[in-house]
Design a protein around this motif. Structure first.
Motif, PDB file in Angstrom:
ATOM      1  N   LYS A  70       0.816  -1.218   0.000  1.00  0.00           N
ATOM      2  CA  LYS A  70       0.000   0.000   0.000  1.00  0.00           C
ATOM      3  C   LYS A  70       0.852   1.271   0.000  1.00  0.00           C
ATOM      4  O   LYS A  70       0.431   2.298  -0.534  1.00  0.00           O
ATOM      5  CB  LYS A  70      -0.955   0.001   1.193  1.00  0.00           C
ATOM      6  CG  LYS A  70      -0.269   0.054   2.562  1.00  0.00           C
ATOM      7  CD  LYS A  70      -1.274  -0.002   3.694  1.00  0.00           C
ATOM      8  CE  LYS A  70      -0.572   0.104   5.055  1.00  0.00           C
ATOM      9  NZ  LYS A  70      -1.537   0.002   6.170  1.00  0.00           N
ATOM     10  N   GLY A  71       2.062   1.204   0.587  1.00  0.00           N
ATOM     11  CA  GLY A  71       2.912   2.385   0.634  1.00  0.00           C
ATOM     12  C   GLY A  71       3.293   2.890  -0.741  1.00  0.00           C
ATOM     13  O   GLY A  71       3.408   4.105  -0.955  1.00  0.00           O
ATOM     14  N   ALA A  72       3.474   1.979  -1.688  1.00  0.00           N
ATOM     15  CA  ALA A  72       3.839   2.364  -3.057  1.00  0.00           C
ATOM     16  C   ALA A  72       2.614   2.449  -3.961  1.00  0.00           C
ATOM     17  O   ALA A  72       2.484   3.374  -4.767  1.00  0.00           O
ATOM     18  CB  ALA A  72       4.840   1.356  -3.623  1.00  0.00           C
ATOM     19  N   SER A  73       1.718   1.471  -3.833  1.00  0.00           N
ATOM     20  CA  SER A  73       0.570   1.388  -4.737  1.00  0.00           C
ATOM     21  C   SER A  73      -0.460   2.485  -4.471  1.00  0.00           C
ATOM     22  O   SER A  73      -1.061   3.026  -5.402  1.00  0.00           O
ATOM     23  CB  SER A  73      -0.091   0.011  -4.601  1.00  0.00           C
ATOM     24  OG  SER A  73      -1.068  -0.184  -5.582  1.00  0.00           O
ATOM     25  N   GLY A  74      -0.652   2.832  -3.179  1.00  0.00           N
ATOM     26  CA  GLY A  74      -1.651   3.844  -2.839  1.00  0.00           C
ATOM     27  C   GLY A  74      -1.403   5.180  -3.521  1.00  0.00           C
ATOM     28  O   GLY A  74      -2.283   5.695  -4.234  1.00  0.00           O
ATOM     29  N   PRO A  75      -0.224   5.792  -3.350  1.00  0.00           N
ATOM     30  CA  PRO A  75       0.043   7.081  -4.001  1.00  0.00           C
ATOM     31  C   PRO A  75      -0.049   7.009  -5.526  1.00  0.00           C
ATOM     32  O   PRO A  75      -0.440   7.984  -6.175  1.00  0.00           O
ATOM     33  CB  PRO A  75       1.477   7.404  -3.554  1.00  0.00           C
ATOM     34  CG  PRO A  75       1.618   6.693  -2.242  1.00  0.00           C
ATOM     35  CD  PRO A  75       0.849   5.425  -2.405  1.00  0.00           C
ATOM     36  N   GLU A  76       0.299   5.851  -6.102  1.00  0.00           N
ATOM     37  CA  GLU A  76       0.204   5.711  -7.560  1.00  0.00           C
ATOM     38  C   GLU A  76      -1.247   5.769  -8.014  1.00  0.00           C
ATOM     39  O   GLU A  76      -1.584   6.432  -9.002  1.00  0.00           O
ATOM     40  CB  GLU A  76       0.846   4.391  -7.999  1.00  0.00           C
ATOM     41  CG  GLU A  76       0.880   4.230  -9.512  1.00  0.00           C
ATOM     42  CD  GLU A  76       1.558   2.943  -9.950  1.00  0.00           C
ATOM     43  OE1 GLU A  76       1.739   2.756 -11.166  1.00  0.00           O
ATOM     44  OE2 GLU A  76       1.894   2.117  -9.066  1.00  0.00           O
ATOM     45  N   ILE A  77      -2.126   5.089  -7.280  1.00  0.00           N
ATOM     46  CA  ILE A  77      -3.554   5.120  -7.615  1.00  0.00           C
ATOM     47  C   ILE A  77      -4.096   6.537  -7.465  1.00  0.00           C
ATOM     48  O   ILE A  77      -4.847   7.026  -8.321  1.00  0.00           O
ATOM     49  CB  ILE A  77      -4.328   4.141  -6.711  1.00  0.00           C
ATOM     50  CG1 ILE A  77      -3.923   2.697  -7.036  1.00  0.00           C
ATOM     51  CG2 ILE A  77      -5.841   4.309  -6.879  1.00  0.00           C
ATOM     52  CD1 ILE A  77      -4.405   1.675  -6.018  1.00  0.00           C
ATOM     53  N   ILE A  78      -3.707   7.208  -6.393  1.00  0.00           N
ATOM     54  CA  ILE A  78      -4.164   8.582  -6.169  1.00  0.00           C
ATOM     55  C   ILE A  78      -3.706   9.493  -7.302  1.00  0.00           C
ATOM     56  O   ILE A  78      -4.454  10.365  -7.771  1.00  0.00           O
ATOM     57  CB  ILE A  78      -3.641   9.106  -4.810  1.00  0.00           C
ATOM     58  CG1 ILE A  78      -4.277   8.328  -3.654  1.00  0.00           C
ATOM     59  CG2 ILE A  78      -3.910  10.600  -4.671  1.00  0.00           C
ATOM     60  CD1 ILE A  78      -5.789   8.434  -3.561  1.00  0.00           C
TER      61      ILE A  78
END
Length: 295
Positions: free
Chosen positions: A78-86
């Motif tokens: 989530k630390g990497a994937s979350g900001p990418e989705i945002i």
């Protein structure tokens, strides 16, 4: 924190603004738990973020949904994937997040993505559907007037018992999730911490072998000795009695010093003399005892 207000459907990406984050409920067992709106939303979104992409692909295939982009989003990335989705949403794409079963953002990292979206002013839109805890509650036969969702208890006994003992009687019915290999141990923690209470074990909700076991904690533990646990469980535990609630109301001040106790009543508008009189009444002592303690 400054106040914010969201109008979910009044800032479409087509007008140059950001997209939206949709929280889409998926089946908790029976595929017919899926709503028409959930199918449409997943079909239309540019991105689908899934806890387990293999599980979600099976669901999408069943409903003939062709995902434009399928992202892996779980506790470990989530630390990497979350900001990418945002970032994609800020650029104007609509994203949906799903969990393996039920409502996302409950006992899973979807809640972190929601916070990231809100921080960026992105609309967060729920697409409701099945939920295991509430499904168990409404069929439990226990009180539905007040309830508290706990989710999974800590694994260590001392932590689990401490958490259970910290819950006020006024919390109402208590809702838990538990795996089959831990359910017996969890029930024993509950009995040690809270004593004799009624409980309901709900398993395989909305599936073919859905089952509700109702009884006291002791009876439920004995049942599991004869019927080995199978499937994921929701546990609904009876809330505290009226006597326990009254005792809590009567002893709310116990952790306060006498000075703080008096100050509490003064803050409600009472004179110091009347505040001391109330404190004496609460504590079952004379006004002189309170006066002497404050000297």
């Amino acid at each position: 924190m400054s106040i914010s207000s969201q109008s979910s459907f009044q800032s479409p990406a087509s007008e140059g603004g950001p997209g939206a984050l949709y929280l889409v409920a998926t089946p908790i067992g029976n595929l017919e738990d899926m709503t028409y709106r959930a199918v449409r939303t997943l079909s239309e979104c540019d991105i689908i973020a899934a806890e387990d992409t293999r599980q979600t692909r099976k669901l999408l295939t069943h409903f003939d949904i062709q995902p434009k982009q399928l992202f892996s989003y779980h506790e470990h990335n989530k630390g990497a994937s979350g900001p990418e989705i945002i970032r994609y949403i800020i650029e104007g794409k609509n994203a949906a997040i799903v969990s393996d079963a039920g409502l996302p953002a409950i006992s899973d990292p979807g809640s972190d993505l929601v916070r990231l979206a809100i921080a960026e002013g992105i609309p967060v839109i729920p697409v409701p559907g099945a939920n295991a805890a509430l499904s168990a509650l409404i069929a439990s036969g226990l009180s539905t007037e007040r309830f508290t969702f706990i989710g999974f208890l800590p694994r260590e006994k001392k932590d689990a018992v401490a958490l259970l003992q910290s819950l006020p009687a006024s919390a109402g019915s208590l809702l838990f999730y538990e795996s089959p290999h831990r359910i017996k141990k969890t029930l024993s923690f509950m009995q040690e911490a809270l004593g004799h209470r009624r409980a309901v074990l709900a398993r395989e909700l909305t599936k073919r072998y859905e089952e509700f076991t109702r009884g006291t904690l002791q009876e439920c533990m004995e049942w599991l000795e004869e019927h080995p646990p199978i499937g994921e469980y929701c546990v609904v535990l009876e809330g505290g009695s009226q006597e326990e609630e009254q005792k809590e109301r009567d002893s709310w001040w116990q952790s306060m010093s006498i000075e703080d106790h008096v100050a509490h009543y003064e803050e409600t508008g009472l004179s110091r003399k009347d505040a001391m009189k109330k404190v004496a009444s609460d504590r079952g002592v004379s006004k002189r005892d309170i006066y002497n303690a404050l000297l």
